[in-house]
Design an enzyme around this catalytic site. Structure first.
Site, mmCIF file in Angstrom:
data_model
loop_
_atom_site.group_PDB
_atom_site.id
_atom_site.type_symbol
_atom_site.label_atom_id
_atom_site.label_comp_id
_atom_site.label_asym_id
_atom_site.label_seq_id
_atom_site.Cartn_x
_atom_site.Cartn_y
_atom_site.Cartn_z
ATOM 1 N N HIS A 1 -20.676 35.559 -26.845
ATOM 2 C CA HIS A 1 -20.661 34.382 -25.841
ATOM 3 C C HIS A 1 -21.558 33.256 -26.516
ATOM 4 O O HIS A 1 -21.199 32.008 -25.956
ATOM 5 C CB HIS A 1 -20.878 34.599 -24.239
ATOM 6 C CG HIS A 1 -22.176 34.749 -23.975
ATOM 7 N ND1 HIS A 1 -22.858 36.066 -23.829
ATOM 8 C CD2 HIS A 1 -23.300 33.739 -23.793
ATOM 9 C CE1 HIS A 1 -24.256 35.897 -23.890
ATOM 10 N NE2 HIS A 1 -24.365 34.554 -23.609
ATOM 11 N N ASP B 1 -19.359 42.023 -25.773
ATOM 12 C CA ASP B 1 -20.208 40.803 -25.921
ATOM 13 C C ASP B 1 -21.264 40.800 -27.216
ATOM 14 O O ASP B 1 -22.393 40.523 -27.014
ATOM 15 C CB ASP B 1 -20.885 40.522 -24.628
ATOM 16 C CG ASP B 1 -21.510 39.071 -24.524
ATOM 17 O OD1 ASP B 1 -20.798 37.941 -25.334
ATOM 18 O OD2 ASP B 1 -22.228 38.476 -23.801
ATOM 19 N N SER C 1 -30.064 34.195 -24.965
ATOM 20 C CA SER C 1 -28.765 35.106 -25.053
ATOM 21 C C SER C 1 -28.614 35.312 -26.583
ATOM 22 O O SER C 1 -28.883 34.231 -27.696
ATOM 23 C CB SER C 1 -27.793 34.672 -24.819
ATOM 24 O OG SER C 1 -27.644 34.557 -23.410
#
Length: 405
Positions: free
Chosen positions: A125, A156, A231
């Site tokens: 993402h 992911d 992230s």
């Protein structure tokens, strides 16, 4: 004679008063009578005079910086070891506004260097669905264009590459055997603030849903501060080894740290890296079916023998389920305005684990690789049976329409 006892008492009281009041202020006679112990941790100090138009000031300053304690030394050692391996990733995609005009959109995240020749691991993402431009900035502020080598939306994770000299790769640990209470560190770029380190502990090991709804098995929960921009960055143990990939926060819409962050265990990523090294792409295990989630209401309406599970609508020709003899639906019906196929096998278990939803099926599949043999528990009509299935490769079979697995 009769005044002698009185005089003796007065003399004793006077002496006691003198001793207690005098020694308590000076501490020379009876140090144990002091009201507060002297501070013994004082550092060497000097007096510095500052003068100017306003006046003259005398400041007390330490003569030298104090030595770091053992905990501080460990924090500093982890940071110095890993910082050169952590990168800032900027992804640019083109969206379209109300008038169909192209509008560039940027996203930021973190990543970490896996190999000296420039392979970098991050979250899927972070790079976005179809980035027009992908840029990586190293800790020395040098920037490089990056290209996507492989991406796995279900886990992911994404593998990207840059061409840069003198890169420092991280050291990967083993995420099995992690313990709640274990000290961890997160390094990344929260809110674009490059090279930020936070510290905490492992708060829990649990299965959660990722940012895109994907299941994360054995996710590492931590109270280390994690914010947007973290992230894709590394979660580290006290030796500066990577145990996870920082992925998301539980923010309840606040979009900032709430003391609950989650990381994908590094062993999940290592399996994906093995696939890429062997095949040049990530092999996603697949049953090669199109499915329909079943709940109590639907099960009752169509007369299924179980009130939960995943109904096979369609079996893709030549796929894993087809080769194992699993069957798709034969009767057309409508769920609202959406056509569905009924009458196929109802999946209720895999390798002894209950399958109550497509998410359960996806989570069970994530613990396997293409080519593994699994036992699928199904209902065919009213008959419950187990079927051995050799998992296929999602790259070889792509379902069209519906929800595939």
């Amino acid at each position: 004679m009769k005044f002698r006892p009185v005089l003796l008492v007065l003399l004793l009281l006077s002496g006691f008063y003198y001793v207690t009041t005098h020694s308590s202020s000076t501490g020379k006679l009876f140090p144990w009578l002091q009201r507060a112990p002297a501070f013994t941790g004082a550092t060497n100090t000097n007096t510095a005079a500052i003068s100017g138009p306003v006046g003259k000031f005398e400041l007390t300053v330490a003569s030298a910086a104090p030595a770091f304690d053992s905990e501080e030394q460990q924090n500093i050692a982890v940071y110095k070891k890993v910082l050169p391996s952590v990168v800032n990733i900027t992804s640019t995609e083109v969206a379209f506004d109300f008038f169909y005009g192209p509008v560039p959109q940027q996203g930021q995240g973190s990543g970490f260097i896996l190999t000296k020749d420039g392979m970098i691991l991050t979250n899927n993402h972070v790079i976005g669905g179809n980035p027009q431009r992908l840029e990586v900035m190293l800790s020395n502020k040098h920037k490089y264009k990056a290209r996507v080598l492989a991406a796995d939306k279900n886990h992911d994770l994404a593998l990207i590459k840059i061409d840069a000299p003198d890169l420092t790769p991280v050291t990967l640990s083993d995420s099995r055997g992690l313990m709640v209470g274990q000290k961890v560190y997160a390094i990344g770029n929260p809110f674009g603030l490059n090279g930020t380190m936070t510290r905490g502990i492992i708060s829990a090991i649990r299965s959660v849903r990722g940012p895109q709804g994907n299941p994360i098995e054995d996710a590492i929960q931590t109270d280390a501060a994690v914010n947007p921009g973290n992230s894709g960055g590394p979660l580290l143990n006290s030796h500066g080894e990577v145990i996870g990939i920082t992925t998301m926060i539980a923010s309840n819409g606040a979009e900032q740290s709430s003391g609950i962050g989650f990381a994908i265990p590094i062993n999940t990523a290592r399996a994906i890296l093995d696939d890429y090294a062997k095949y040049g792409y990530i092999r996603r295990p697949s049953l090669d079916i199109v499915t329909l989630p079943i709940g109590p209401d639907i099960a009752e309406q169509i007369g299924l023998p179980a009130d939960y599970g995943v109904l096979i609508e369609r079996v893709l020709p030549g796929g894993a389920a087809d080769k194992a003899g699993l069957r798709g639906g034969t009767q057309r019906a409508y769920q609202g305005n959406i056509p569905v196929m009924l009458g196929g096998d109802l999946i209720v278990g895999m390798d002894g684990q209950d399958i109550t939803s497509p998410q359960d099926l996806s989570a069970a599949m994530n613990s396997h690789r293409a080519g593994d043999t699994v036992t699928i528990t199904i209902y065919r009509g009213r008959k419950r049976m187990d079927v051995k299935v050799v998992l296929g490769d999602a790259r070889d079979q792509q379902g069209r329409g519906g929800q595939s697995a």
